[in-house]
Design a protein around this motif. Structure first.
Motif, PDB file in Angstrom:
ATOM      1  N   PRO A  40      83.093  97.789  72.850  1.00 24.16           N
ATOM      2  CA  PRO A  40      83.340  96.421  72.359  1.00 24.16           C
ATOM      3  C   PRO A  40      83.868  96.410  70.924  1.00 24.16           C
ATOM      4  CG  PRO A  40      81.176  96.569  73.377  1.00 24.16           C
ATOM      5  CD  PRO A  40      81.710  97.954  73.340  1.00 24.16           C
ATOM      6  N   LEU A  41      83.356  97.329  70.072  1.00 24.34           N
ATOM      7  CA  LEU A  41      83.834  97.369  68.683  1.00 24.34           C
ATOM      8  C   LEU A  41      85.300  97.782  68.627  1.00 24.34           C
ATOM      9  CD1 LEU A  41      80.798  98.973  66.819  1.00 24.34           C
ATOM     10  CD2 LEU A  41      81.535  96.584  66.797  1.00 24.34           C
ATOM     11  N   VAL A  46      91.132  96.349  68.096  1.00 20.75           N
ATOM     12  CA  VAL A  46      92.508  96.299  68.616  1.00 20.75           C
ATOM     13  C   VAL A  46      93.039  94.868  68.568  1.00 20.75           C
ATOM     14  CG1 VAL A  46      93.917  96.591  70.706  1.00 20.75           C
ATOM     15  CG2 VAL A  46      92.267  98.339  70.063  1.00 20.75           C
ATOM     16  N   TYR A  47      92.223  93.892  69.064  1.00 21.36           N
ATOM     17  CA  TYR A  47      92.708  92.505  69.098  1.00 21.36           C
ATOM     18  C   TYR A  47      92.886  91.942  67.688  1.00 21.36           C
ATOM     19  CZ  TYR A  47      91.859  92.248  74.114  1.00 21.36           C
ATOM     20  OH  TYR A  47      91.908  92.452  75.466  1.00 21.36           O
ATOM     21  N   LEU A  48      91.856  92.183  66.821  1.00 17.39           N
ATOM     22  CA  LEU A  48      91.881  91.541  65.499  1.00 17.39           C
ATOM     23  C   LEU A  48      92.996  92.087  64.609  1.00 17.39           C
ATOM     24  CD1 LEU A  48      88.042  91.274  64.816  1.00 17.39           C
ATOM     25  CD2 LEU A  48      89.634  89.477  65.498  1.00 17.39           C
ATOM     26  N   THR A  49      93.344  93.360  64.806  1.00 21.17           N
ATOM     27  CA  THR A  49      94.331  93.948  63.891  1.00 21.17           C
ATOM     28  C   THR A  49      95.728  94.025  64.513  1.00 21.17           C
ATOM     29  OG1 THR A  49      93.827  96.172  64.695  1.00 21.17           O
ATOM     30  CG2 THR A  49      92.585  95.419  62.776  1.00 21.17           C
ATOM     31  N   TRP A  50      95.874  93.566  65.757  1.00 19.93           N
ATOM     32  CA  TRP A  50      97.121  93.809  66.481  1.00 19.93           C
ATOM     33  C   TRP A  50      98.354  93.214  65.758  1.00 19.93           C
ATOM     34  CZ3 TRP A  50      99.634  97.014  69.006  1.00 19.93           C
ATOM     35  CH2 TRP A  50     100.719  96.689  69.818  1.00 19.93           C
ATOM     36  N   GLY A  51      98.188  92.022  65.169  1.00 21.10           N
ATOM     37  CA  GLY A  51      99.325  91.400  64.459  1.00 21.10           C
ATOM     38  C   GLY A  51      99.841  92.332  63.369  1.00 21.10           C
ATOM     39  N   ASN A  52      98.925  92.818  62.525  1.00 19.81           N
ATOM     40  CA  ASN A  52      99.325  93.702  61.419  1.00 19.81           C
ATOM     41  C   ASN A  52      99.828  95.042  61.928  1.00 19.81           C
ATOM     42  OD1 ASN A  52      98.755  91.966  59.432  1.00 19.81           O
ATOM     43  ND2 ASN A  52      96.652  92.703  59.084  1.00 19.81           N
ATOM     44  N   GLY A 101      97.308  92.709  76.941  1.00 19.72           N
ATOM     45  CA  GLY A 101      96.448  92.402  78.087  1.00 19.72           C
ATOM     46  C   GLY A 101      95.004  92.753  77.745  1.00 19.72           C
ATOM     47  N   LEU A 102      94.171  92.798  78.769  1.00 17.17           N
ATOM     48  CA  LEU A 102      92.757  93.134  78.541  1.00 17.17           C
ATOM     49  C   LEU A 102      92.609  94.589  78.106  1.00 17.17           C
ATOM     50  CD1 LEU A 102      90.656  91.658  81.464  1.00 17.17           C
ATOM     51  CD2 LEU A 102      90.590  91.061  79.041  1.00 17.17           C
ATOM     52  N   VAL A 103      91.741  94.822  77.134  1.00 18.46           N
ATOM     53  CA  VAL A 103      91.431  96.214  76.770  1.00 18.46           C
ATOM     54  C   VAL A 103      90.326  96.684  77.717  1.00 18.46           C
ATOM     55  CG1 VAL A 103      90.545  97.727  74.964  1.00 18.46           C
ATOM     56  CG2 VAL A 103      92.052  95.832  74.363  1.00 18.46           C
ATOM     57  N   LEU A 104      90.655  97.639  78.581  1.00 15.45           N
ATOM     58  CA  LEU A 104      89.681  98.073  79.595  1.00 15.45           C
ATOM     59  C   LEU A 104      89.050  99.407  79.192  1.00 15.45           C
ATOM     60  CD1 LEU A 104      91.826  97.295  82.741  1.00 15.45           C
ATOM     61  CD2 LEU A 104      89.887  95.987  81.876  1.00 15.45           C
ATOM     62  N   PRO A 105      87.744  99.552  79.401  1.00 11.32           N
ATOM     63  CA  PRO A 105      87.097 100.808  78.968  1.00 11.32           C
ATOM     64  C   PRO A 105      87.398 101.960  79.918  1.00 11.32           C
ATOM     65  CG  PRO A 105      85.506  99.388  80.037  1.00 11.32           C
ATOM     66  CD  PRO A 105      86.790  98.617  80.011  1.00 11.32           C
ATOM     67  N   ARG A 107      86.249 106.391  80.285  1.00  9.95           N
ATOM     68  CA  ARG A 107      85.086 107.213  79.918  1.00  9.95           C
ATOM     69  C   ARG A 107      85.156 107.682  78.462  1.00  9.95           C
ATOM     70  NH1 ARG A 107      83.587 112.535  82.447  1.00  9.95           N
ATOM     71  NH2 ARG A 107      81.558 112.893  81.513  1.00  9.95           N
ATOM     72  N   HIS A 108      86.345 108.063  78.004  1.00  7.77           N
ATOM     73  CA  HIS A 108      86.467 108.564  76.638  1.00  7.77           C
ATOM     74  C   HIS A 108      87.429 107.734  75.813  1.00  7.77           C
ATOM     75  CE1 HIS A 108      84.262 112.418  76.803  1.00  7.77           C
ATOM     76  NE2 HIS A 108      84.375 112.180  78.083  1.00  7.77           N
ATOM     77  N   GLY A 109      87.657 106.486  76.194  1.00  9.91           N
ATOM     78  CA  GLY A 109      88.606 105.673  75.440  1.00  9.91           C
ATOM     79  C   GLY A 109      88.840 104.344  76.103  1.00  9.91           C
ATOM     80  N   PHE A 110      90.046 103.853  76.021  1.00  8.86           N
ATOM     81  CA  PHE A 110      90.352 102.562  76.640  1.00  8.86           C
ATOM     82  C   PHE A 110      91.833 102.521  76.986  1.00  8.86           C
ATOM     83  CE2 PHE A 110      90.402 102.188  71.997  1.00  8.86           C
ATOM     84  CZ  PHE A 110      91.678 101.700  71.755  1.00  8.86           C
ATOM     85  N   LYS A 111      92.198 101.545  77.814  1.00  8.99           N
ATOM     86  CA  LYS A 111      93.616 101.377  78.140  1.00  8.99           C
ATOM     87  C   LYS A 111      93.949  99.890  78.134  1.00  8.99           C
ATOM     88  CE  LYS A 111      92.852 101.509  83.136  1.00  8.99           C
ATOM     89  NZ  LYS A 111      93.194 102.110  84.409  1.00  8.99           N
ATOM     90  N   LEU A 112      95.196  99.588  77.930  1.00  8.48           N
ATOM     91  CA  LEU A 112      95.601  98.186  77.890  1.00  8.48           C
ATOM     92  C   LEU A 112      97.090  98.064  78.185  1.00  8.48           C
ATOM     93  CD1 LEU A 112      95.970  96.945  74.216  1.00  8.48           C
ATOM     94  CD2 LEU A 112      95.772  99.315  74.819  1.00  8.48           C
TER      95      LEU A 112
END
Ligand SMILES: Nc1ncnc2c1ncn2[C@@H]1O[C@H](COP(=O)(O)OP(=O)(O)OP(=O)(O)O)[C@@H](O)[C@H]1O
Ligand SMILES: [Mg+2]
Length: 452
Positions: A40-41, A46-52, A101-105, A107-112
């Motif tokens: 979640p962190l 990713v979402y909060l900083t994506w613009g910058n 799109g959605l950030v999906l978890p 096992r060792h990271g995430f994808k979007l």
């Protein structure tokens, strides 16, 4: 002041307790800790900083916007002029980040998924993967796949290649030799990629990879042939499970001639059964597959004097023929070398073209990296050049999907491989077991016509 300290005292007690709880949770059950806290962190970042981040990486597009503005209006104007005059309409250019799109978890990271703005292609993202990795504070980011108008990125938070153990059970002609950077198993699958070129400087991990392959292949119903042109020092320990071991060029030529003879017989059998490869034959007519390891291929092409020229050319041609026809007739090649360059002769380039599976460990000369990966994505070549000396076994490899990945082999010592060879020595087929003796091989003319 004292009152403040007294009122904060319970918090002071709770924080260390919470920190200890989190550390214990992470230690005892990293998977649920990742899902409950880490992911979640990371997703929020990713979402909060994506613009910058998108603007910094040059992935944003410029959009014209109409803006109300108070620019150019003095305090006096504000006091004296009418309300309408205080506003000015201006056209301004603003950055617009691509849609996420959605950030999906994982096992060792995430994808979007990222929606591609007009004019962008997945290549724009491939060029910025390092930048995205730093911005998201993750180990690596890769383009996972794409569809028209969107691209899927995969981030791996921690380096899964620091310590590697193969996690998938080996199957017939498929050996799980280590791990890919995506944390997926790294499988050398001879059914999809029949021939492999493995390069790397000394101490880069070539023999360790062969050890792993020997361990994986020894229990399987197939023949293993070794050509060790370093005088036999590398493959002799596995002799118990080898159907043949050639330690110099003359012996290798003899082995290749026998194999080509056998390929001709298998071609004849397939023709009689009207099938294209041995796997379409009835089960009782299927011959034993053969996997041939060639260690230090450069030795094959090096010439002490001109009299060896014809012998080298004949051996190289036979090797190329086997590579051309082997897939259909169950003969597979694993060719290793410290240095594989076009200067060794035209045969090397022709051979390379037939070896679709590639593994490039750390190399000393750019020519070898170029030879191994140069006909693939240029990014693969860059990744190979950056492999550090302190991580032997790390390599750039072709994955089952034909794309390149960073991967690390599982460490398997020579003793373990030797033990496997001794344990499964009883499964070693002889030349007679490999050969379909009662079949008349096809003629040389037919063979040459087929190979051409
Ligand atoms: N996947 C791995 N994980 C951890 N350590 C490894 C790995 N592969 C190799 N090593 C270490 O590196 C050493 C050298 O590896 P290896 O003998 O496979 O190199 P090589 O490329 O065959 O060298 P040479 O060309 O000299 O034969 C090994 O003894 C081992 O300590
Ligand atoms: Mg070696």
């Amino acid at each position: 002041m004292t009152d403040l300290l007294v009122s904060l005292a319970p918090i002071g007690g709770v924080l260390p307790f919470l920190a200890a709880l989190l550390v214990t949770w992470r230690h005892l059950h990293p998977a649920s800790f990742w899902l409950g806290v880490g992911y979640p962190l990371r997703a929020a970042r990713v979402y909060l900083t994506w613009g910058n981040v998108a603007a910094g990486c040059g992935l944003s597009t410029k959009r014209r916007r109409i803006r109300w503005t108070l620019d150019g209006i003095t305090a006096l104007d504000l006091l004296t002029k009418g309300r309408e005059d205080k506003r000015r309409i201006r056209r301004v250019q603003v950055d617009k980040a691509p849609g996420l799109g959605l950030v999906l978890p994982l096992r060792h990271g995430f994808k979007l998924w990222v929606r591609l703005p007009d004019g962008q292609t997945p290549d724009h993202y491939t060029a910025k993967l390092d930048h995205l990795g730093h911005a998201w504070r993750v180990h690596s980011v890769r383009v996972l796949r794409w569809k028209p108008g969107k691209v899927q990125l995969q981030a791996t938070v921690y380096d899964p290649l620091t310590s590697v153990s193969a996690s998938v059970v080996d199957q017939f002609l498929k050996v799980c030799v280590g791990r890919l950077e995506t944390n997926a198993p790294w499988v050398i699958d001879f059914t999809t990629m029949p021939h492999w070129l493995i390069t790397g400087a000394t101490q880069s991990g070539k023999s360790t990879l062969i050890n792993r392959l020997i361990c994986g292949l020894a229990p399987q119903p197939l023949a293993i042939i070794g050509c060790d042109l370093k005088g036999g020092v590398e493959l002799t320990p596995y002799e118990d499970r080898l159907t043949a071991l050639a330690t110099d060029r003359a012996q290798m030529t003899a082995v290749l001639n026998r194999l080509i003879d056998e390929i001709k017989r298998r071609m004849s059998t397939c023709r009689d059964h009207r099938v294209r490869n041995i796997w379409q034959l009835p089960e009782d007519a299927q011959p034993v597959p053969v996997i041939m390891f060639v260690d230090e291929v450069a030795e094959l092409f090096l010439m002490a004097d001109k009299s060896e020229k014809d012998e080298i050319a004949a051996t190289a041609t036979n090797l190329i023929r086997i590579a051309q026809l082997g897939r259909a007739f169950g003969v597979y090649l694993v060719i290793c070398g410290q240095r594989v360059g076009s200067d060794l002769g035209p045969g090397v380039t022709a051979l390379r073209a037939q070896l679709s599976g590639r593994v490039c460990h750390r190399v000393n000369d750019p020519e070898t990296a170029n030879m191994t990966l140069g006909d693939m994505d240029p990014a693969a070549l860059n990744a190979a050049r950056l492999i550090p000396a302190e991580t032997p076994g790390l390599a750039v490899v072709t994955g089952a999907d034909g794309r390149w990945y960073k991967a690390r082999s599982e460490y398997v010592s020579e003793q373990q491989a030797e033990q496997a060879a001794v344990t499964y020595a009883h499964l070693r087929p002889t030349w007679a077991d490999i050969t379909t003796a009662d079949v008349v091989p096809i003629s040389d003319d037919e063979y040459n016509a087929y190979a051409a």
